[in-house]
Design an enzyme around this catalytic site. Structure first.
Site, mmCIF file in Angstrom:
data_model
loop_
_atom_site.group_PDB
_atom_site.id
_atom_site.type_symbol
_atom_site.label_atom_id
_atom_site.label_comp_id
_atom_site.label_asym_id
_atom_site.label_seq_id
_atom_site.Cartn_x
_atom_site.Cartn_y
_atom_site.Cartn_z
ATOM 1 N N ASP A 169 -60.971 -33.629 71.164
ATOM 2 C CA ASP A 169 -62.260 -34.231 71.457
ATOM 3 C C ASP A 169 -62.857 -33.409 72.611
ATOM 4 O O ASP A 169 -62.131 -32.633 73.264
ATOM 5 C CB ASP A 169 -62.042 -35.692 71.856
ATOM 6 C CG ASP A 169 -63.283 -36.344 72.399
ATOM 7 O OD1 ASP A 169 -64.331 -36.255 71.735
ATOM 8 O OD2 ASP A 169 -63.224 -36.922 73.504
ATOM 9 N N MET A 170 -64.132 -33.558 72.894
ATOM 10 C CA MET A 170 -64.727 -32.765 73.969
ATOM 11 C C MET A 170 -64.992 -33.587 75.223
ATOM 12 O O MET A 170 -64.365 -33.401 76.260
ATOM 13 C CB MET A 170 -66.024 -32.092 73.493
ATOM 14 C CG MET A 170 -66.545 -31.052 74.494
ATOM 15 S SD MET A 170 -68.070 -30.232 73.941
ATOM 16 C CE MET A 170 -69.288 -31.525 74.284
ATOM 17 N N ASP A 171 -65.927 -34.531 75.143
ATOM 18 C CA ASP A 171 -66.309 -35.299 76.333
ATOM 19 C C ASP A 171 -65.174 -36.237 76.750
ATOM 20 O O ASP A 171 -64.670 -37.027 75.950
ATOM 21 C CB ASP A 171 -67.575 -36.108 76.060
ATOM 22 C CG ASP A 171 -68.791 -35.218 75.875
ATOM 23 O OD1 ASP A 171 -68.806 -34.111 76.442
ATOM 24 O OD2 ASP A 171 -69.731 -35.620 75.162
ATOM 25 N N ASP A 219 -59.879 -39.265 74.527
ATOM 26 C CA ASP A 219 -59.971 -40.146 75.688
ATOM 27 C C ASP A 219 -60.444 -41.540 75.316
ATOM 28 O O ASP A 219 -60.494 -42.417 76.187
ATOM 29 C CB ASP A 219 -60.944 -39.575 76.721
ATOM 30 C CG ASP A 219 -62.389 -39.651 76.248
ATOM 31 O OD1 ASP A 219 -63.239 -40.168 76.993
ATOM 32 O OD2 ASP A 219 -62.671 -39.204 75.115
#
Length: 230
Positions: A20-22, A178
């Site tokens: 995932d990124m954010d 997250d």
């Protein structure tokens, strides 16, 4: 843990990594919360900062904005989402930094020939701010997002597409996330997951049988046998 071992051995070496990124590649969710709060206030909508990101992180932008405006057109919803993202980018751009231990994990994966992908709900301009600022775009075999026509999390679509593009079985992938919706998307895809505790504490992920670790950042993964890339 017993359920994980039966369904999907937690120590089976990963053959691909999906990030995932954010909140995962970067620890930036407070900047998103600030932008969402401003956006809600501007639209005279109530905002619960304590729960908003945990409920929505990983969803496509239109999936978050659309329910507030049931009579709006797709273009109108997109424009409202774009307004929020512009607030976020302006605030976050000077602060972009990789989560601790990420670059070291990526270097080990590269050295072992383990491909990596990004599966993120972020729009292209946000992906550019993070991956291009950090110089990471070329390190990933593929980047998958709703802008390519995929549904947001908890649907498994993006993670399954990433595995397919990397030509790796979903069971051989480890997803780093997250948010609960992201861990659930990994579960639906038949993938193991590691939770980064940048958004929630470990109690936020207690119910997921596919979770093999919950860590504050990537430096805490040293003992995880699945990441030894045997």
């Amino acid at each position: 843990r017993t359920m994980v071992a039966k369904m999907m051995p937690s120590d089976r070496p990963a053959r691909a990594l999906i990030f995932d990124m954010d909140g995962t590649i970067v620890d930036n969710m407070r900047f998103h919360d600030d932008a969402w709060e401003s956006w809600h206030v501007a639209n005279e909508l109530p905002f619960d900062r304590e729960t908003f990101s945990a409920r929505t992180a990983g969803m496509a932008l239109a999936e978050i904005v659309g329910p507030y405006f049931p009579h709006a057109t797709a273009d109108e919803i997109a424009a409202m989402g774009d307004a929020k993202e512009a607030l976020y980018r302006e605030a976050y751009r000077p602060h972009v930094a990789a989560t601790a231990g990420l670059l070291e994990l990526m270097a080990r994966a590269d050295a072992a020939g383990v491909p990596m992908a990004v599966g993120t709900a972020a729009p292209p301009d946000n992906i550019e701010v993070v991956l291009d600022t950090l110089g990471l775009r070329q390190r990933f075999a593929t980047i998958v997002s709703p802008s390519q026509g995929f549904r947001g999390k908890p649907h498994p679509d993006m993670f399954l597409a990433a595995a397919e593009r990397m030509k790796v079985d979903p069971a051989d992938c480890i997803v780093f996330e997250d948010a609960p919706l992201g861990v659930e998307a990994a579960r639906r895809a038949g993938m193991r997951a590691v939770a980064l505790l940048t958004l929630l504490g470990p109690e936020g992920f207690a119910s997921y049988a596919n979770l093999i670790a919950s860590v504050p950042d990537f430096t805490a993964l040293d003992g995880l046998s699945a990441l030894r890339f045997a």
